[in-house]
Design a protein around this motif. Structure first.
Motif, PDB file in Angstrom:
ATOM      1  N   LEU A   1      30.560  43.289  40.125  1.00 56.63           N
ATOM      2  CA  LEU A   1      30.057  43.951  41.081  1.00 56.63           C
ATOM      3  C   LEU A   1      30.007  42.482  41.742  1.00 56.63           C
ATOM      4  CD1 LEU A   1      27.732  46.830  41.736  1.00 56.63           C
ATOM      5  CD2 LEU A   1      30.287  46.531  42.426  1.00 56.63           C
ATOM      6  N   ARG A   2      30.514  41.357  41.014  1.00 50.57           N
ATOM      7  CA  ARG A   2      29.735  40.121  41.560  1.00 50.57           C
ATOM      8  C   ARG A   2      31.011  38.964  41.633  1.00 50.57           C
ATOM      9  NH1 ARG A   2      24.715  39.402  38.072  1.00 50.57           N
ATOM     10  NH2 ARG A   2      23.535  41.160  38.969  1.00 50.57           N
ATOM     11  N   PRO A   3      31.758  38.573  42.739  1.00 48.57           N
ATOM     12  CA  PRO A   3      32.823  37.548  42.012  1.00 48.57           C
ATOM     13  C   PRO A   3      33.076  36.593  41.571  1.00 48.57           C
ATOM     14  CG  PRO A   3      30.918  36.646  44.460  1.00 48.57           C
ATOM     15  CD  PRO A   3      30.536  37.934  43.737  1.00 48.57           C
ATOM     16  N   ILE A   4      32.286  36.761  40.754  1.00 54.00           N
ATOM     17  CA  ILE A   4      32.597  35.534  39.438  1.00 54.00           C
ATOM     18  C   ILE A   4      32.974  36.461  37.904  1.00 54.00           C
ATOM     19  CG2 ILE A   4      31.417  33.428  40.239  1.00 54.00           C
ATOM     20  CD1 ILE A   4      29.365  33.797  37.999  1.00 54.00           C
ATOM     21  N   SER A   5      33.276  36.039  36.933  1.00 52.35           N
ATOM     22  CA  SER A   5      34.048  36.835  36.242  1.00 52.35           C
ATOM     23  C   SER A   5      32.914  37.139  35.109  1.00 52.35           C
ATOM     24  CB  SER A   5      35.223  36.156  35.260  1.00 52.35           C
ATOM     25  OG  SER A   5      34.129  35.380  34.601  1.00 52.35           O
TER      26      SER A   5
ATOM     27  N   ARG B   1      39.700  42.115  42.961  1.00 46.48           N
ATOM     28  CA  ARG B   1      38.509  42.502  43.450  1.00 46.48           C
ATOM     29  C   ARG B   1      37.190  41.418  43.417  1.00 46.48           C
ATOM     30  NH1 ARG B   1      33.909  41.722  39.417  1.00 46.48           N
ATOM     31  NH2 ARG B   1      35.551  40.073  37.794  1.00 46.48           N
ATOM     32  N   LYS B   2      37.864  40.192  42.936  1.00 43.27           N
ATOM     33  CA  LYS B   2      36.643  39.434  43.539  1.00 43.27           C
ATOM     34  C   LYS B   2      36.717  39.287  45.022  1.00 43.27           C
ATOM     35  CE  LYS B   2      36.524  36.690  39.726  1.00 43.27           C
ATOM     36  NZ  LYS B   2      37.650  35.588  38.610  1.00 43.27           N
TER      37      LYS B   2
ATOM     38  N   TYR C   1      27.897  34.144  45.555  1.00 44.27           N
ATOM     39  CA  TYR C   1      28.368  34.241  46.017  1.00 44.27           C
ATOM     40  C   TYR C   1      28.602  32.953  46.792  1.00 44.27           C
ATOM     41  CZ  TYR C   1      27.956  38.874  46.046  1.00 44.27           C
ATOM     42  OH  TYR C   1      27.684  40.332  45.059  1.00 44.27           O
TER      43      TYR C   1
ATOM     44  N   VAL D   1      34.284  41.791  46.181  1.00 43.06           N
ATOM     45  CA  VAL D   1      33.351  42.592  45.929  1.00 43.06           C
ATOM     46  C   VAL D   1      32.848  41.447  46.732  1.00 43.06           C
ATOM     47  CG1 VAL D   1      33.231  43.330  43.717  1.00 43.06           C
ATOM     48  CG2 VAL D   1      33.514  40.783  44.079  1.00 43.06           C
TER      49      VAL D   1
END
Lengths: 252, 263
Positions: free
Chosen positions: B95-99, A73-74, A107, A77
């Motif tokens: 939706l963000r790349p951190i948990s 997922r990471k 990001y 996204v």
């Protein structure tokens, strides 16, 4: 760029199976702008959520930029931008630039990259006129511009938008459409849009996928959708459309 | 690491815009401190022998630090999870790349840092001027260093405890009952109702070696004989952190499959 094969999603409520998405397949190439439309409960948002890894499909295969959102997922996204028209990601008490900074951190952009992107986005999205105002004091249209700016701070390859024009007035919708058209043209960004507003689809998308009861019923170029309706045009509108008239009135 | 501090700073800036709320929170905190001082004074006058178990100054410091730590808000993380799950807002964080968990921890720290610092300053100042420093068997610098270590470790443990409560919401829909049980155990075994120095021996041991007592070990660190238990307190907290970290990792990997958000 996006590959979906035999995608299914079932929800269970009190042992009753609810079919949200039923055997959906499609593929989207880089730079395409696709409308994914259908009536309420058709499975549009569920599909977007599966494409972005928020929810897991019951069956089927998804590949976004060559990666499965469910497996990583990471990685997905971090290369896509997502805007949900009904949910806000912004910091209400601070100016838009602080929300942009927060997204820059998330990001993985360094300070210099973040500042340069903020400067660029403020100019391109016309955020400068309200750049010192707290987000809570902005109009819905202004907020949506900031939402989109936040979602593309990392210059993603794909932008998913789930009903971005919901609640916007005609002028704000027009600005939104111009913004998305600009992103498509100048950045070759792939756009995947769900909307109930036909104007959004006409202005932004060159392909339309219609989904109903969880199944794809139409997948055609937008300008050829008219051919699908077996009906003679009995009336010719002369002059501006009602939307154009209202736009002019609002501007006065 | 710097970028996470910057993240916390931005959230703190957003929270600081609600100055009136923070002022009201601190008014509440000072009221509790004064009430606490008065109540303990009364109890110590009624039953002077309790001072043999725990001197008045230590009891006051213990209770006030317990309250100060709560302003950091890490115990409130379960409520945030619950609200996100019930409202469906959880999806925007996914939706963000951190948990999701890490975003929520940073946000809680950002929102809690100013109330916590203010509450700590008020607690230390009022306690110092009214009852003086607590009497300790070890030197003050060593005690302060131990306090900082226990504070950091116990906050990690309390975070895991409440994160697990919050994650249970992905299965239970509403994790409030989990929070109720956990928060009451933390209150009782952390010494918020009655200092654990007044507990029977076996209950003191349960408090010291349970994760709930460990999560509020800062209040034990105000006891005069704290040095005798220092090592066991630290090892207990580290043990529970390791256990809960493993469970959190395991459970959080399952949460994605449980998420169902309507359009």
């Amino acid at each position: 760029m996006i590959e979906v094969k035999n995608l299914k999603k079932y929800f269970f409520h009190k042992n009753k199976k609810i079919v949200a998405v039923d055997d959906v397949s499609f593929s989207i190439k880089q730079g395409e702008s696709v409308a994914f439309i259908g009536p309420n409960g058709a499975g549009k948002s569920t599909t977007i959520k599966m494409l972005t890894g928020i929810i897991w499909p019951t069956e089927g295969h998804i590949s976004v930029l060559g990666i499965s959102p469910q497996d990583n997922r990471k990685a997905v996204v971090s290369q896509v931008g997502v805007v949900f028209g009904q949910r806000s990601s912004l910091l209400p008490n601070l100016p838009p630039s602080d929300s942009l900074k927060l997204f820059g951190i998330m990001y993985g952009l360094n300070k210099k990259e973040t500042e340069s992107r903020i400067k660029y986005l403020e100019e391109q999205f016309d955020l400068t006129s309200f750049k010192d105002q707290p987000v809570r004091t902005l109009s819905l249209g202004q907020r949506m511009r900031v939402e989109i700016a936040c979602s593309i701070i990392h210059n993603p390859k794909i932008l998913f938008l789930d009903e971005p024009s919901i609640g916007l007035d005609i002028i704000a919708k027009k600005n939104l459409r111009e913004t998305l058209a600009y992103l498509r043209k100048e950045h070759k960004m792939t756009i995947f849009l769900t909307s109930h507003d036909v104007g959004d689809i006409e202005a932004i998308c060159d392909r339309t996928i219609v989904i109903n009861h969880g199944k794809v019923v139409v997948d055609e170029p937008t300008n050829e959708l008219y051919k699908l309706v077996d009906r003679e045009k009995k009336m010719v509108m002369v002059g501006p459309s009602l939307e154009e008239v209202l736009t002019d009135l609002y501007k006065k | 690491m710097t970028k996470w501090f910057y993240y916390i700073y931005i959230i703190a800036k957003n929270s600081f815009s609600e100055k009136k709320k923070i002022i009201f929170q601190m008014f509440n905190h000072v009221f509790f401190l004064v009430f606490n001082l008065y109540l303990y004074r009364h109890v110590y006058e009624l039953v002077p022998s309790v001072a043999d178990k725990l001197p008045y100054a230590n009891a006051v410091w213990s209770m006030s630090m317990y309250f100060a730590v709560f302003w950091l808000g890490l115990n409130g993380i379960e409520k945030v999870f619950r609200q996100d799950i019930l409202s469906g807002n959880v999806e925007i964080y996914m939706l963000r790349p951190i948990s999701y968990i890490w975003q929520k921890i940073l946000t809680q720290l950002g929102q809690g840092i100013l109330p916590f610092i203010s509450a700590t300053v008020f607690s230390v100042s009022i306690n110092y001027f009214v009852v003086g420093l607590p009497s300790m068997n070890i030197s003050m610098p060593l005690w302060i260093m131990s306090l900082i270590l226990i504070f950091l470790l116990s906050q990690i443990l309390i975070t895991f405890l409440y994160v697990l409560c919050g994650l249970s919401g992905f299965w239970l829909q509403n994790s409030e009952s989990m929070y109720f049980v956990t928060s009451k155990l933390v209150m009782i075994l952390g010494g918020a109702w009655v200092p654990i120095a007044f507990f029977p021996e076996f209950l003191q041991a349960i408090a010291r070696f349970s994760p709930f007592g460990g999560a509020m070990a800062l209040s034990f660190a105000m006891y005069p004989n704290f040095d005798a238990h220092f090592l066991s307190i630290i090892l207990n907290i580290i043990f529970w952190i390791a256990i809960f970290a493993f469970i959190t990792y395991f459970v959080s990997n399952k949460t994605n499959r449980k998420l169902a958000v309507n359009g």
